[in-house]
Design an enzyme around this catalytic site. Structure first.
Site, short mmCIF file in Angstrom:
data_model
loop_
_atom_site.label_atom_id
_atom_site.label_comp_id
_atom_site.label_asym_id
_atom_site.label_seq_id
_atom_site.Cartn_x
_atom_site.Cartn_y
_atom_site.Cartn_z
N SER A 18 0.83 -1.20 0.00
CA SER A 18 0.00 0.00 0.00
C SER A 18 0.87 1.26 0.00
O SER A 18 1.90 1.33 0.66
CB SER A 18 -0.90 0.01 1.24
OG SER A 18 -1.56 1.25 1.38
N LYS A 72 -14.66 -3.81 4.60
CA LYS A 72 -15.39 -2.55 4.48
C LYS A 72 -16.86 -2.66 4.89
O LYS A 72 -17.45 -1.68 5.34
CB LYS A 72 -15.28 -2.00 3.06
CG LYS A 72 -13.87 -1.55 2.71
CD LYS A 72 -13.78 -1.02 1.30
CE LYS A 72 -12.35 -0.62 0.96
NZ LYS A 72 -12.24 -0.05 -0.40
N ASP A 109 -14.36 6.36 -0.40
CA ASP A 109 -14.21 5.69 -1.70
C ASP A 109 -15.18 6.26 -2.73
O ASP A 109 -14.83 6.41 -3.90
CB ASP A 109 -14.47 4.18 -1.56
CG ASP A 109 -13.30 3.43 -0.95
OD1 ASP A 109 -12.16 3.92 -1.04
OD2 ASP A 109 -13.52 2.33 -0.38
N GLY A 138 -17.33 -4.21 -0.83
CA GLY A 138 -17.20 -2.88 -0.24
C GLY A 138 -16.81 -1.82 -1.24
O GLY A 138 -17.41 -0.73 -1.27
N ASP A 159 -21.47 -9.90 -10.05
CA ASP A 159 -20.61 -10.42 -8.99
C ASP A 159 -20.73 -11.93 -9.02
O ASP A 159 -21.81 -12.46 -9.30
CB ASP A 159 -21.04 -9.87 -7.62
CG ASP A 159 -19.97 -10.08 -6.55
OD1 ASP A 159 -19.34 -9.10 -6.14
OD2 ASP A 159 -19.77 -11.25 -6.12
N GLY A 204 -6.61 -8.87 -10.41
CA GLY A 204 -5.62 -8.01 -11.06
C GLY A 204 -4.63 -7.44 -10.07
O GLY A 204 -3.53 -7.00 -10.45
N GLY A 250 -6.36 2.70 -10.92
CA GLY A 250 -6.82 2.96 -9.56
C GLY A 250 -6.06 4.08 -8.87
O GLY A 250 -6.37 4.42 -7.73
N GLN A 257 -9.42 9.54 -2.53
CA GLN A 257 -10.00 9.02 -1.29
C GLN A 257 -9.07 9.29 -0.12
O GLN A 257 -9.53 9.55 1.00
CB GLN A 257 -10.34 7.53 -1.42
CG GLN A 257 -9.18 6.55 -1.56
CD GLN A 257 -8.48 6.21 -0.26
OE1 GLN A 257 -9.06 6.37 0.82
NE2 GLN A 257 -7.24 5.78 -0.35
#
Length: 294
Positions: A18, A72, A109, A138, A159, A204, A250, A257
């Site tokens: 991250s 989340k 988000d 989430g 989904d 991914g 992303g 965010q």
């Protein structure tokens, strides 16, 4: 009174790479705050659960924590209060710990994806058009409401857990009065009519290799967007670009965010352009290191 020092962090799975620590610690330093951003990865903290990590953060004096997949939605029952926006989405990615140690949930988000989308692809790319959303967890829930914010004509949600997609559609109708959302059992027919496709699944991401949808279903006249930024150029984005699609990684969502979360942490508005520069530099270094290890 603004704090002179601040401890915040991130709780989630597979979060070793991250870039949140880099973004927030630079923003803290710029604001004159001695801040530290601590990663709490349940893959590495064996036996630790979301509830115990939240309790530990509160005991240790954290000012806030971000929450990422797969927690989340699961975090909501553990909170003392949830903002109206997060209640509507049904997911929380930011928990502020107030001076009385109450846990207050927010969702950045939704605003992060919306701002990133408007900045990268433009509102007109989705306004009045059909869009296919892959993933109703989430992140998918926040993206769904963000896409409604920019005025999609029809949101088709897929989904692998069909009940989860159906539940999100129901929430969109009940919580926002929108009647043009629908879950799809198979993304093939939806992809044929969609102006754009959004990946809001972990597929991914490093550790979750693959494509969220058959590459043959993506057409050159479509746009694509991904919420994954590890790596920044996912296979989904790379293959779509190769076909001539406009694409959003992303990265922009991560930055926006984070900027909104920083404001919740501190009450200060960060320099988003600076955050993007910091992100770009850190991401380039991280992805180069990952490529060298591959």
């Amino acid at each position: 009174m603004m704090r002179k020092s601040m401890l915040v962090g991130l709780i989630g799975s597979n979060i070793t790479n991250s870039l949140s620590p880099v973004l927030h610690e630079d923003a803290f330093a710029t604001a004159g705050i001695a801040g530290h951003y601590h990663l709490m990865d349940v893959n590495r903290l064996k036996g630790r659960q979301l509830e115990t990590l939240l309790a530990a953060a509160r005991t240790a004096g954290f000012a806030a924590v971000n929450i990422t997949q797969p927690f989340k939605e699961a975090v909501i029952p553990l909170l003392d209060e949830v903002s109206a926006g997060a209640q509507q989405v049904g997911a929380v990615n930011t928990v502020v710990i107030d001076p009385s140690s109450r846990l207050i949930g927010h969702n950045t988000d939704r605003s992060g994806f919306r701002r990133a989308f408007e900045e990268t692809l433009g509102r007109d790319a989705a306004a009045g058009k059909p869009v296919l959303l892959l993933g109703a967890g989430g992140a998918g829930r926040a993206v769904a409401f963000a896409l409604m914010d920019v005025g999609v004509e029809r949101l088709m949600i897929y989904d692998t857990e069909q009940a989860r997609a159906a539940a999100l559609c129901a929430d969109l109708i009940v919580k926002s009065g929108i009647t043009h959302g629908a879950f799809v059992a198979d993304p093939k027919s939806a992809a044929r009519t969609a102006a754009g496709i959004v990946n809001a699944t972990p597929i991914g991401m490093l550790g979750h290799a693959g494509m969220p949808i058959d590459d043959a279903l993506v057409r050159s006249e479509q746009w694509v967007a991904d919420v994954v930024y590890t790596p920044l150029e996912t296979q989904f984005v790379a293959r779509a670009r190769a076909k001539g699609c406009r694409a959003m990684t992303g990265g922009a969502m991560c930055v926006h965010q984070a900027a909104d979360a920083f404001q919740l942490f501190t009450g200060l508005v960060p320099d988003v352009r600076r955050m993007r520069r910091v992100f770009d530099e850190a991401c380039a270094g991280r992805d180069a290191a990952l490529a060298a290890m591959a």
